[in-house]
Design a protein around this motif. Structure first.
Motif, mmCIF file in Angstrom:
data_model
loop_
_atom_site.group_PDB
_atom_site.id
_atom_site.type_symbol
_atom_site.label_atom_id
_atom_site.label_comp_id
_atom_site.label_asym_id
_atom_site.label_seq_id
_atom_site.Cartn_x
_atom_site.Cartn_y
_atom_site.Cartn_z
ATOM 1 N N PRO A 47 0.818 -1.213 0.000
ATOM 2 C CA PRO A 47 0.000 0.000 0.000
ATOM 3 C C PRO A 47 0.854 1.267 0.000
ATOM 4 O O PRO A 47 2.072 1.215 0.224
ATOM 5 C CB PRO A 47 -0.806 -0.123 1.291
ATOM 6 N N ALA A 48 0.211 2.395 -0.266
ATOM 7 C CA ALA A 48 0.910 3.678 -0.259
ATOM 8 C C ALA A 48 1.625 3.878 1.071
ATOM 9 O O ALA A 48 1.089 3.572 2.143
ATOM 10 C CB ALA A 48 -0.079 4.812 -0.514
ATOM 11 N N GLY A 49 2.841 4.349 0.999
ATOM 12 C CA GLY A 49 3.662 4.561 2.185
ATOM 13 C C GLY A 49 4.628 3.430 2.463
ATOM 14 O O GLY A 49 5.584 3.591 3.237
ATOM 15 N N THR A 50 4.421 2.259 1.829
ATOM 16 C CA THR A 50 5.307 1.121 2.036
ATOM 17 C C THR A 50 6.699 1.418 1.485
ATOM 18 O O THR A 50 6.849 1.993 0.412
ATOM 19 C CB THR A 50 4.746 -0.132 1.328
ATOM 20 N N ARG A 51 7.699 0.982 2.224
ATOM 21 C CA ARG A 51 9.081 1.128 1.769
ATOM 22 C C ARG A 51 9.657 -0.254 1.449
ATOM 23 O O ARG A 51 9.335 -1.243 2.121
ATOM 24 C CB ARG A 51 9.939 1.815 2.834
ATOM 25 N N LEU A 55 18.615 0.272 -3.729
ATOM 26 C CA LEU A 55 17.993 1.591 -3.644
ATOM 27 C C LEU A 55 16.730 1.561 -2.783
ATOM 28 O O LEU A 55 15.825 0.765 -3.041
ATOM 29 C CB LEU A 55 17.607 2.085 -5.043
ATOM 30 N N PRO A 56 16.625 2.413 -1.778
ATOM 31 C CA PRO A 56 15.371 2.529 -1.024
ATOM 32 C C PRO A 56 14.283 3.169 -1.889
ATOM 33 O O PRO A 56 14.528 4.145 -2.602
ATOM 34 C CB PRO A 56 15.741 3.440 0.143
ATOM 35 N N VAL A 57 13.085 2.585 -1.844
ATOM 36 C CA VAL A 57 11.958 3.049 -2.650
ATOM 37 C C VAL A 57 10.735 3.152 -1.752
ATOM 38 O O VAL A 57 10.560 2.354 -0.828
ATOM 39 C CB VAL A 57 11.642 2.069 -3.808
ATOM 40 N N GLN A 58 9.860 4.118 -2.055
ATOM 41 C CA GLN A 58 8.599 4.238 -1.326
ATOM 42 C C GLN A 58 7.437 4.245 -2.311
ATOM 43 O O GLN A 58 7.506 4.894 -3.364
ATOM 44 C CB GLN A 58 8.551 5.516 -0.490
ATOM 45 N N VAL A 59 6.374 3.512 -1.950
ATOM 46 C CA VAL A 59 5.159 3.531 -2.761
ATOM 47 C C VAL A 59 4.426 4.842 -2.482
ATOM 48 O O VAL A 59 4.041 5.125 -1.352
ATOM 49 C CB VAL A 59 4.242 2.336 -2.432
ATOM 50 N N PHE A 89 12.089 7.075 -5.584
ATOM 51 C CA PHE A 89 13.392 6.627 -5.103
ATOM 52 C C PHE A 89 13.976 7.701 -4.180
ATOM 53 O O PHE A 89 13.796 8.900 -4.417
ATOM 54 C CB PHE A 89 14.352 6.418 -6.285
ATOM 55 N N GLU A 90 14.657 7.256 -3.139
ATOM 56 C CA GLU A 90 15.333 8.216 -2.283
ATOM 57 C C GLU A 90 16.481 8.895 -3.013
ATOM 58 O O GLU A 90 16.766 10.076 -2.808
ATOM 59 C CB GLU A 90 15.856 7.525 -1.014
ATOM 60 N N GLU A 91 17.131 8.126 -3.895
ATOM 61 C CA GLU A 91 18.239 8.671 -4.675
ATOM 62 C C GLU A 91 17.681 9.396 -5.894
ATOM 63 O O GLU A 91 16.640 9.020 -6.430
ATOM 64 C CB GLU A 91 19.155 7.533 -5.120
ATOM 65 N N GLU A 92 18.368 10.435 -6.322
ATOM 66 C CA GLU A 92 17.940 11.188 -7.494
ATOM 67 C C GLU A 92 19.117 11.435 -8.420
ATOM 68 O O GLU A 92 20.271 11.227 -8.052
ATOM 69 C CB GLU A 92 17.323 12.534 -7.079
ATOM 70 N N GLY A 93 18.807 11.919 -9.622
ATOM 71 C CA GLY A 93 19.835 12.382 -10.544
ATOM 72 C C GLY A 93 20.849 11.320 -10.911
ATOM 73 O O GLY A 93 20.530 10.148 -11.126
ATOM 74 N N ALA A 94 22.126 11.747 -10.932
ATOM 75 C CA ALA A 94 23.202 10.858 -11.370
ATOM 76 C C ALA A 94 23.329 9.640 -10.467
ATOM 77 O O ALA A 94 23.644 8.543 -10.934
ATOM 78 C CB ALA A 94 24.524 11.626 -11.416
#
Length: 341
Positions: A103-107, A113-117, A132-137
């Motif tokens: 569900p929304a909010g799940t990590r 890579l850490p991801v959140q719904v 994604f917690e990471e961005e860009g390059a």
């Protein structure tokens, strides 16, 4: 039609079925014959989107194995994605186990890579908007280090990213390869140029072709973004004005050109946009005269798209002809040219 299970070493030697819609004529040829099937003054338009590694293996916080297949990047920095259960490409998508509900909010984590719904989207709990917690390059570096190209169970072995790149790939916009262009080697493109065929490009974000979820698959292809350069618009206009033919390499090019024209009253305008245009029976192309594409069987979504250029009856005849003569289908298979002489 049997699928091609691996890329060929000499794609120009691949088989090419020339379908002439007006005459109802079918002719067996080779991809290397393409220069003789086009004319001086014709324009060949390719999709130069490079394929990025969109298949990401990972685990939930409870340790459950999952696969996330990225579908598209969104303007707000989130991604649309499809969730799969345990396993990988070796099992058919429709046979993969159901993934856990997230569900929304799940990590969770994929390729480190850490991801959140952010949101669960209709029509399936497998269809997610994620951040994604990471961005860009940093994000792109992790995707290229840990991700793999999307592939399906008909393939023979794990694919490397270079297996699914066209020779002219540029920006990494494609979740799956714009596969119609895979047989177009630089040698063939140079031969086309020498014969007077012009070449142009655009970038279109090719999405997933299958998810194994009937409700999701019914929505494919989803709205996709494209970027059409002003130089390509000028070449299209000049070609049509001179009586030449605009030939699209792949249905993504057709969707980009025709979708952009449909947004502007039939006029092709340069720039970036998102199209939800669906090609099919009854659609009359305003920009494109012909299509160079892969072999597609009746019942597939791509087969329906081809009916914008050719009758269903002739397409079925072409499919039966190709199967009887051993043509191969899917992304590494043989080719088809829908174009009147």
């Amino acid at each position: 039609m049997k699928p091609a299970r691996w890329p060929v070493d000499q794609p120009e030697e691949g088989r090419l079925l020339h379908v002439e819609p007006r005459e109802g004529r079918l002719t067996d040829a080779r991809v290397a014959d393409l220069p003789s099937l086009l004319r001086d003054g014709d324009l060949l338009v390719v999709n130069d989107a490079a394929t990025f590694p969109a298949s990401l293996l990972g685990r939930t916080q409870l340790g459950e194995r999952i696969e996330l297949r990225l579908l598209s990047s969104e303007p707000d920095g989130t991604w649309l994605a499809v969730l799969f259960g345990a396993g990988d490409w070796r099992k058919r998508t429709e046979d993969r186990p159901t993934p856990p509900l997230l569900p929304a909010g799940t990590r969770f984590t994929v390729v480190g890579l850490p991801v959140q719904v952010v949101e669960v989207l209709p029509p399936s709990p497998r269809f997610l908007r994620v951040a994604f917690e990471e961005e860009g390059a940093g994000l792109w570096s992790a995707l290229y280090q840990g991700g793999r190209p999307v592939q399906y169970a008909h393939t023979l072995a794990p694919l490397s990213l270079w297996h699914v790149q066209t020779g002219y790939g540029a920006r990494p916009w494609a979740t799956e390869a714009p596969s119609a262009g895979l047989p177009l080697t630089w040698n063939l493109l140079l031969t086309l140029r020498r014969r007077g065929v012009r070449l142009a490009s655009l970038t279109h974000a090719t999405g997933l072709s299958s998810t194994g979820d009937a409700a999701l698959d019914a929505l494919l292809p989803r709205p996709e973004r494209s970027d059409i350069p002003a130089t390509t618009v000028a070449q299209v206009e000049a070609t049509r004005a001179a009586g030449g033919r605009v030939v699209a390499v792949g249905t993504t090019v057709v969707r980009a050109l025709e979708g952009r024209a449909a947004m502007n009253g039939g006029t092709l305008v340069a720039g970036e946009s998102v199209t939800d245009l669906l090609l099919g029976p009854g659609f009359v192309p305003r920009v494109v005269h012909g299509l160079f594409t892969g072999m597609h069987e009746p019942g597939t979504s791509h087969f329906a798209l081809l009916q914008a250029f050719c009758s269903r009856t002739l397409l079925r005849e072409a499919s039966a002809h190709a199967e009887a003569r051993g043509y191969l289908g899917h992304e590494f298979g043989d080719s088809c040219l829908l174009l009147d002489a």
